[in-house]
Design a protein around this motif. Structure first.
Motif, PDB file in Angstrom:
ATOM      1  N   ASP A 161     -20.626  17.107   8.902  1.00 16.30           N
ATOM      2  CA  ASP A 161     -22.007  16.703   9.167  1.00 16.30           C
ATOM      3  C   ASP A 161     -22.195  15.203   8.977  1.00 16.30           C
ATOM      4  O   ASP A 161     -22.909  14.756   8.090  1.00 16.30           O
ATOM      5  N   VAL A 162     -21.514  14.425   9.765  1.00 12.58           N
ATOM      6  CA  VAL A 162     -21.698  12.974   9.674  1.00 12.58           C
ATOM      7  C   VAL A 162     -23.029  12.627  10.333  1.00 12.58           C
ATOM      8  O   VAL A 162     -23.283  12.981  11.473  1.00 12.58           O
ATOM      9  N   ALA A 163     -23.867  11.976   9.576  1.00 14.28           N
ATOM     10  CA  ALA A 163     -25.165  11.594  10.131  1.00 14.28           C
ATOM     11  C   ALA A 163     -24.976  10.533  11.206  1.00 14.28           C
ATOM     12  O   ALA A 163     -24.100   9.689  11.104  1.00 14.28           O
ATOM     13  N   VAL A 164     -25.763  10.641  12.207  1.00 16.29           N
ATOM     14  CA  VAL A 164     -25.613   9.708  13.331  1.00 16.29           C
ATOM     15  C   VAL A 164     -26.503   8.476  13.138  1.00 16.29           C
ATOM     16  O   VAL A 164     -27.610   8.604  12.674  1.00 16.29           O
ATOM     17  N   THR A 198     -15.659  16.121   6.294  1.00 20.65           N
ATOM     18  CA  THR A 198     -17.061  16.552   6.316  1.00 20.65           C
ATOM     19  C   THR A 198     -17.545  16.515   7.750  1.00 20.65           C
ATOM     20  O   THR A 198     -17.512  15.481   8.411  1.00 20.65           O
ATOM     21  N   LYS A 227     -12.379  13.277   9.871  1.00 22.14           N
ATOM     22  CA  LYS A 227     -13.134  13.356   8.615  1.00 22.14           C
ATOM     23  C   LYS A 227     -13.335  14.810   8.257  1.00 22.14           C
ATOM     24  O   LYS A 227     -13.648  15.645   9.104  1.00 22.14           O
ATOM     25  N   PRO A 271       0.806  -1.227   0.000  1.00 22.65           N
ATOM     26  CA  PRO A 271       0.000   0.000   0.000  1.00 22.65           C
ATOM     27  C   PRO A 271       0.834   1.270   0.000  1.00 22.65           C
ATOM     28  O   PRO A 271       0.379   2.298  -0.459  1.00 22.65           O
TER      29      PRO A 271
END
Lengths: 750, 778
Positions: free
Chosen positions: B775-778, B773, B771, B569
């Motif tokens: 607004d990570v949805a819960v 973003t 992260k 990797p």
């Protein structure tokens, strides 16, 4: 030629006085060709000869007798190359491929090949004119032809093979070799078994060699013009012809790039000399530069692209080459087009998901299980459209319970960061991953991906994936924020283990139907973990909701994509072949290639040993002599002021450069290589051997020179006749076949 | 310098250029730069820095800083990091004297072994996985890590010394040294048990000695000259013996030497051929004979230490393995006697010679015809159908050594399960029309007797050598038609259950036509054959010529190096290296979010890339301009650019471009030697930009110096700008170094936001990133 006598002309101007072109035009000299090359050079170096001529000694101003001689040679070449062209009446060696490609052109079915299209188009043209319908499948070597105008198709390489013979003659004449030498070269080419064999079948090498020879010839003519006077009409003509011919050679096979390199180095040398000539103003130098760039770079590129334009024009239907191309490209082919699809993806949408970076196809599952690991249902990439590619995207944000009642709820679009489940519609299971090693890429950072669950089972937390939108389309602003069909590229992160849904060019074994492996990778290479939604359907979206489709790629992007695919395919040709060989074996003619065997007859590609080894010897003697001369020059000897040395150094140097550039790069290639890859280099080596012959016999009387040439030719012809059953596939006795194995390594079949 | 001596200088100058003042005026307006002839005319700062004491002070500071940066928290992490898995393990093998196999030559690893032995490591720790704890296992790993750290620290003053020797001003030398000193990549690499620090140190030493050697060219064949010649050869051998890519240093020096010899050969230099020959042989001795001897010597030590059987046995040939104490072959290999039942394995593909009652189909798909005989195939698994009995073709004595099968014996092989005899004949094999088919016939079919005879040819066998299980590699030659039994990885179709084809290869010496007896299953009586061995004492290891062992080891090292192609990797392609596109994650620790990420100092690397392109630009431009008859550079400067920087450039290019041709996995740390050299070029370019003056000539005058080569001395003067610029640069380097230091030292732990802020290029793949973003949805 007895020019030596007339060389002492009384009315030569004394050295030092100007004797420029105008005078020679006012008093045109009766004949320029009455001096042989050496005498002319010598005279010129003493300033005795009017060095400017009305026309450069291009290869085309030959004496009428020479033209007649040339016609005879061509007739002889026709006899040798066309003899029993229809034999054998079955598929020989790579006719398997190139015949097949001709069928595909005629049926306009898309295919991908590692070679550019020109030579294949020529073959197709012949087949088309003679009414071939493209039905024959060219499946195996030795399959008997049935309703195929294969003789007409073989005529294309054969004709070009014949045309190479006079080109060799003209080239050497243009390089100021003697007629005897040029004739010897032409006849060596005529009787070279390998070149004959290669030109008698539907193969690409004969066109390649022809165009290489043509380029060499026109380039030599251009150089002659350039020495004489620049920017005349004939100067431009030869330059443009060189450009066209370079375009043609690289449109036959990529090996043509080596020819471009040869001409390119020659051009750089010319420009370098002009740069050092302080009489040439920077402005004039720029003119030289631009003219060459235009003709030797732009024209070949345009020619090459035009060939591909034709290629795309003809191949308008879907065929077995689709799988190599991107989805946008495939969309341009008839039979692979897709209906418009809803632009929006919402909870409950029925979608198909494609992998961005490989042509593996759609995220796929089918009711077969992994033989190892979790033994759950397989998840793969599958290149074709199929009901098993359909997934339903469901909301997984409520703890532990899948939202199966999406029908009752209002439309919710999929945003970045949303937690979802993907339910495989036909088997009613969810895309799942867990801490198990995948079947093929069995490494720490890879997890297995499977389909798990049962109807009405809401699934567990290992089914949850988080949508991470990577990039949207510039022209669709929304696509960067929420999932839009075709426009949004996204990654799927496994909610519990943090790995990314991933695929790479690794095939599953037979139990997975050789489809592409899908894993969940903790160290995913970004490009290989990108996905996009190809089709989307949602029952609650109105019929007139916005729809999208692929954007049709233009010619340029199609062209560039195909170049990349060809390059990748070419680099991937690394399997061993029974008759492949490495470059070091070629100059020795260590081993040939078995082209065709049937009923105790065979065609075996093998060179004419005498010509072959002679040419190799010439190359090595050049290296040794030149190396010796360099050392002598370093120690203060003035060899390079001798005109004879200068003339033959330039001549042999150019041919050696051609040989080297067509030979050494093969050492860097790790793909399958064959003896016939040496043929362009062989052409240069044969010319070089004749150049050496010209030098060695330069002190002899013409008659003696003719005898030596005749003697060499007799041996060559005897060699040719001895091995000719291998060329034509004639009947042969076993004893003779055993006898013909001059080297133990020639594995003739019996 | 005193007033008197300076005036003398002026006078000497005056002889050649009577009007000194006019020359001094030209200095400003023309392309011909006249440097201050008098060292006292230089700026004050330059004078201060140029004296011995200031130089020593700077070296002292640089070395102290280098040691500090390399040794800071060297005990952290107390876990196995990245390739310590391999090199630590190898060190423990040296201590335990167990044979191991690796693609790299032994010197650097032996030094680790030595360091481990010195600090009392017992070699019991296995270094199995990245992340294994040292402290719990009481491994004195700090002592082992100290070795590369010391060598890495010494590299910094060496860089300084190279620049000084090449005639750059003190501050420029300090600049080059800074690029290496504050480089996170060099630091991370030299704090761990890895080979690169050793490699780089020896490479730098090679360059330094070669420069010293070259500067003595007017005093040839004096003791100093010989000394530096031999030193170059020695360090070259050390570089080569440290890591495979050390061979590139040998090439680079080789190119420089060839150019040098080519100059000596030049007739304009007026040297005789005899003089050239002396130089030629001196270099052959110093740069070819000496390094090869040393290289062999290191291998000799390597093999002398590793005298016990270990994990590397199976990479070697049986003859090699039998020289190792406690080797399985040595203990278990037995003479094979006639009528023994054996299994035969193909060396390359590892399949057993197999047969089963099914027959070849009469007609193949391509229309060819077979003999319809019983199939003989290669099969990967243990099976009674792999059992063959050795049948004699001559009368045997009742008992005793006469029953042993020997080299060149003609035998038959009886397939035990079907009671048929192996046979080859002139029928094309199923897959390859050029090769012969192998099949079997009934034992009593006398008409085919001649077709069933095979001659046993042991590889490297001598007359009367006994055929042994496991250790004898052999070819089986069909007597009548002269083909060798052979198999290749291509599978037969379904009718043979996709087993491997076995056929007769006409190339008797094919490298892949080699087999060995895997096991003796039973002897003639079918009883346990082990009684033949009895309770013999442990066999003593055999002796084998060192050169044979060396040749074999070297060959298999090369083969394995080429075969290292599986993807990793963090592997990257060479084009990315100079720009620092991506690094390597060496180690992570989840609980406190610590990580070591190999990445360089962005400022230093990009400066170096800029300098390289500047050099290429200047060179090309000056060639083109000279072609038009215009001279832009003064002779000292042009000489410097061609000879000194040219030498660096050869080193850079030779240590970089060959990687483009390599198919194996490549990592960022393969660029570190080139990066070090590019730091030298960066120094030279800084000097070029700041001033047209150089310290010239740098070569030490001597008897060989022709009168025409005597040049006026010129002195570099960078004014006050130099130190200021270098000072600012050093501070910037230090700042950036400290900023990403947590990634280099693996401590302290970083939270997600901080990790994001340390990720200077978006292509760096750091762990524990937050992260982007929110607004990570819960």
């Amino acid at each position: 030629m007895s020019g030596g006598v007339r060389a002492r002309r009384p009315a030569s101007p004394p050295p030092g006085l100007p004797h420029a072109a105008p005078t020679s035009q006012r008093f045109p000299h009766p004949r320029h060709d009455h001096l042989d090359a050496d005498a002319r050079k010598e005279a010129a170096s003493r300033g005795l000869l009017p060095s400017r001529r009305t026309h450069a000694p291009g290869g085309l101003n030959l004496a009428p007798a020479e033209w007649k001689l040339l016609i005879l040679v061509v007739l002889l070449a026709c006899g040798v190359r066309l003899f029993r062209l229809s034999q054998p009446n079955s598929v020989v060696f790579d006719e398997v491929h190139f015949g097949k490609f001709a069928s595909k052109y005629i049926k306009s079915e898309y295919f991908v090949d590692v070679h550019p299209p020109l030579a294949k188009l020529l073959i197709t043209l012949a087949a088309f004119v003679f009414g071939y319908d493209g039905r024959f499948d060219f499946k195996d070597i030795a399959k008997v032809y049935d309703h195929v105008p294969y003789v007409a198709m073989r005529m294309v390489p054969a004709t070009l093979g014949i045309a190479t013979v006079p080109l060799a003659y003209l080239t050497l004449r243009a390089m100021e070799c003697r007629a005897t030498t040029a004739l010897l070269a032409a006849l060596f080419i005529t009787f070279e078994n390998g070149l004959i064999t290669q030109s008698r079948f539907i193969l690409l090498d004969s066109p390649l060699i022809f165009f290489t020879a043509l380029t060499t010839f026109v380039w030599t003519c251009f150089c002659n013009e350039d020495k004489h006077e620049s920017f005349t009409d004939s100067w431009w003509t030869w330059l443009v012809l060189t450009g066209m011919s370079l375009g043609a050679v690289v449109s036959c096979k990529w090996v043509g790039l080596f020819t471009i390199a040869t001409v390119g180095l020659g051009t750089i040398r010319q420009l370098w000399n002009l740069l050092g000539d302080l009489r040439v103003s920077p402005r004039l130098w720029m003119r030289h530069f631009v003219a060459r760039a235009l003709c030797l770079i732009v024209i070949p590129v345009l020619f090459y692209m035009f060939m591909f334009w034709l290629h795309f024009l003809i191949l308008s239907n879907a065929g077995d080459g689709d799988g190599f191309m991107s989805s946008e490209f495939q969309h341009t082919l008839r039979g692979r087009q897709m209906a418009d699809t809803f632009a929006d993806v919402a909870i409950g949408s029925e979608i198909t998901i494609r992998h961005v970076n490989t042509q593996g196809g759609y995220l796929h599952s089918h009711p077969h299980t992994y033989p190892g690991g979790s033994k759950q249902q397989q998840v793969t990439l599958y290149p074709h459209r199929d009901a098993n590619n359909d997934w339903r995207i469901l909301n997984a944000t409520h703890d532990s319970e899948t939202d199966l009642e999406w029908m009752e709820k209002p439309l919710t679009y999929i945003n970045s960061g949303m937690r979802v489940k993907l339910r495989h519609i036909s088997t009613d299971m969810c895309l799942h991953s867990h801490e198990m090693r995948p079947p093929v890429s069995d490494v720490d950072f890879q997890n297995e991906v499977s389909c798990y669950g049962m109807p009405n089972f809401p699934g567990d937390a290992n089914d949850d994936w988080i949508v991470e939108i990577e990039r949207g389309d510039r022209r669709d602003r929304e696509s960067a924020h929420r999932l839009r069909t075709l426009r949004t590229q996204f990654r799927l992160r496994h909610a519990l283990s943090g790995c990314y849904l991933f695929s790479h060019k690794v095939k599953l074994p037979e139990w997975g139907f050789e489809q592409q492996e899908v894993t969940c990778n903790k160290n995913a290479v970004r490009a290989n973990s990108l996905w996009f939604v190809e089709t989307s359907y949602h029952p609650k979206l109105p019929k007139d909701a916005p729809k999208v489709n692929y954007r049709l790629p233009g010619f340029l992007s199609k062209f560039l994509e195909l170049q990349q695919v060809m390059w990748a395919t070419n680099a991937g040709l690394t399997d061993r072949h029974m008759f492949d060989s490495r470059p070091d074996a070629w100059p020795r003619l260590r081993r040939g290639i078995n082209f065709w065997v049937k009923d105790h007859r065979q065609i075996y590609l093998l060179g004419n040993p005498m010509i072959w080894w002679l040419s190799t010897a010439a190359v090595f003697s050049y290296i040794v002599v030149r190396g010796f001369l360099i050392l002598r020059a370093k120690r203060g000897y003035k060899d390079f002021e001798n005109t004879k040395v200068v003339k033959y150094d330039a001549l042999c140097g150019f041919l050696f450069l051609g040989w080297g550039l067509h030979y050494f790069p093969f050492y860097l290639m790790s793909r399958q290589l064959f003896l016939h890859h040496y043929f362009p280099a062989l052409y240069f080596a044969i010319l070089l051997s004749c150049g050496v012959f010209d030098l060695v016999t330069s002190t002899l009387r013409p008659r003696a020179r003719l005898y030596i040439a005749g003697f060499l030719l007799c041996i060559a012809i005897w060699n040719f006749v001895y091995l000719s059953p291998l060329v034509y596939g004639n009947r042969w006795t076993r004893a003779k076949c055993e006898q013909a194995k001059w080297l133990k390594t020639w594995d003739l079949a019996w | 310098m005193s007033e008197a001596s300076s005036s003398r200088l002026r006078q000497r100058r005056a002889e050649k250029a009577p009007d000194l003042s006019s020359a001094a005026i030209e200095h400003d307006d023309d392309d011909y730069a006249i440097s201050p002839q008098n060292p006292n005319n230089r700026s004050e700062l330059e004078k201060v820095l140029d004296n011995e004491k200031a130089s020593m002070a700077i070296v002292g500071i640089l070395t102290a800083l280098a040691i500090a940066t390399r040794f800071y928290k060297i005990n952290h992490p107390d876990e196995v990091v990245f390739d310590e898995v391999h090199f630590g393990k190898f060190a423990s093998h040296y201590i335990q004297r167990q044979y191991y196999f690796d693609v790299h030559p032994p010197l650097a690893k032996m030094l680790f072994g030595l360091a481990g032995w010195f600090v009392g490591f017992d070699g019991k720790f296995a270094f199995d996985n990245i992340g294994d704890n040292y402290s719990e296992a009481h491994v004195p790993y700090v002592g082992m890590r100290a070795l590369p750290a010391i060598l890495g620290s010494l590299t910094v003053p060496l860089v300084y010394a190279i620049m000084k020797e090449c005639g750059y001003s003190t501050i420029v030398a300090a600049f080059s040294a800074c690029i290496v000193l504050f480089d996170n990549g060099h630091i991370a690499q030299s704090r761990l048990i890895l080979l690169d620090a050793t490699l780089i140190f020896f490479m730098t030493m090679t360059m330094y000695s070669y420069i010293r050697f070259r500067k003595l060219r007017y005093q040839d064949f004096t003791p100093q000259w010989w000394g530096w010649l031999l030193a170059t050869g020695t360090f070259m051998a050390c570089t080569w013996a440290s890591k495979v890519n050390g061979i590139l240093t040998v090439f680079a020096v080789g190119i420089a030497v060839l150019i040098d010899l080519w100059d000596i050969l030049d007739v304009k230099k007026n040297y005789s051929m005899e003089y050239f020959t002396r130089h030629f042989f001196a270099r052959v001795a110093g740069f070819i004979v000496l390094p090869i001897t040393l290289y062999l010597f290191f291998f000799w030590i390597h093999l002398a230490i590793l005298s016990n059987s270990g994990p590397g046995d199976s990479f070697m040939s049986p003859a090699f393995q039998e020289t190792l104490k406690g080797n399985e072959l040595l203990l278990n290999s037995q003479d094979i006697r006639y009528l023994d039942t054996i299994t035969i394995k193909h060396k390359d593909t590892g399949v057993f010679l197999h047969s089963h009652p099914e027959r070849y189909p009469l007609k193949y798909d391509d229309g060819r015809i077979s003999s319809q005989g019983q199939q003989v195939t290669g099969y990967g698994h243990d099976d009674p159908n792999n059992y063959w009995q050795v049948i004699p073709t001559k009368a045997l004595p009742e008992t005793g050594r006469g029953r042993i099968v020997r080299h060149d014996d003609v035998i038959q092989l009886l397939h035990v399960a079907t009671d048929t005899v192996l046979l080859a004949h002139d029928v094309a094999s199923p897959l390859m029309p050029t090769n012969e088919e192998f099949t079997t016939v009934q034992k009593d079919d006398q008409t085919r007797y001649n077709d069933t005879l095979f001659q046993l040819k042991l590889v490297d066998g001598h007359d009367g050598e006994a055929w042994k299980s496991k250790s004898s590699h052999f070819r089986l030659i069909h007597v009548k038609t002269k083909v060798a039994m052979w198999t290749h990885p291509k599978q037969l179709p379904d009718w043979a259950f996709k087993q491997q084809e076995v056929n007769g290869n006409k190339n008797l010496n094919d490298r892949t036509a080699v087999w060995f007896v895997h096991q003796i299953v039973a002897d003639e009586t079918g009883e346990d054959f082990k009684h033949r061995v009895g309770d013999q004492p442990d066999k003593a290891p055999k002796k084998r010529n060192f050169f044979k062992k060396f040749a074999e080891l070297q060959l298999s090292m090369l083969q394995h190096n080429v075969a290292l192609t599986q993807s990793h990797p963090y592997a990257s392609s060479p084009i990315n290296w100079p720009f620092l596109i991506s690094g390597i994650s060496f180690w992570t620790s989840n609980p406190d979010q610590k990580q070591i990420y190999l990445i360089g100092n962005l400022i230093g690397w990009w400066t170096s890339v800029g300098a390289l392109s500047l050099y290429a630009g200047i060179t090309i431009a000056s060639i083109v301009v000279r072609r038009r008859g215009i001279e832009t550079l003064s002779e000292p400067v042009r000489n410097r650019l061609w000879n000194s920087v040219g030498f660096f450039f050869i080193f850079w290019a030779v240590h970089y471009f060959p990687f483009f041709l390599m198919g194996r996995q490549l990592f960022l740390h393969h660029y570190l030697p080139s990066h070090l050299v590019s730091a030298l070029i960066a120094g030279a370019m800084l000097s070029f930009i700041l001033s047209e003056t150089v310290n010239y000539p740098v070569s030490i005058p001597g008897p060989r110096m022709p009168r025409s080569r005597i040049r006026d001395r010129t002195f570099a003067d960078l004014g006050t700008r130099g130190p200021v610029i270098v000072g600012v640069f050093a501070v910037a380097m230090l700042g950036l170094f400290l900023y990403i230091a947590p990634l280099t030292y693996g401590t302290p732990g970083l939270d997600g936001e901080t990790v994001n802020s340390k990720r200077l290029l978006s292509t760096w793949l750091l762990h524990f990133q937050a992260k982007e973003t929110g607004d990570v949805a819960v």
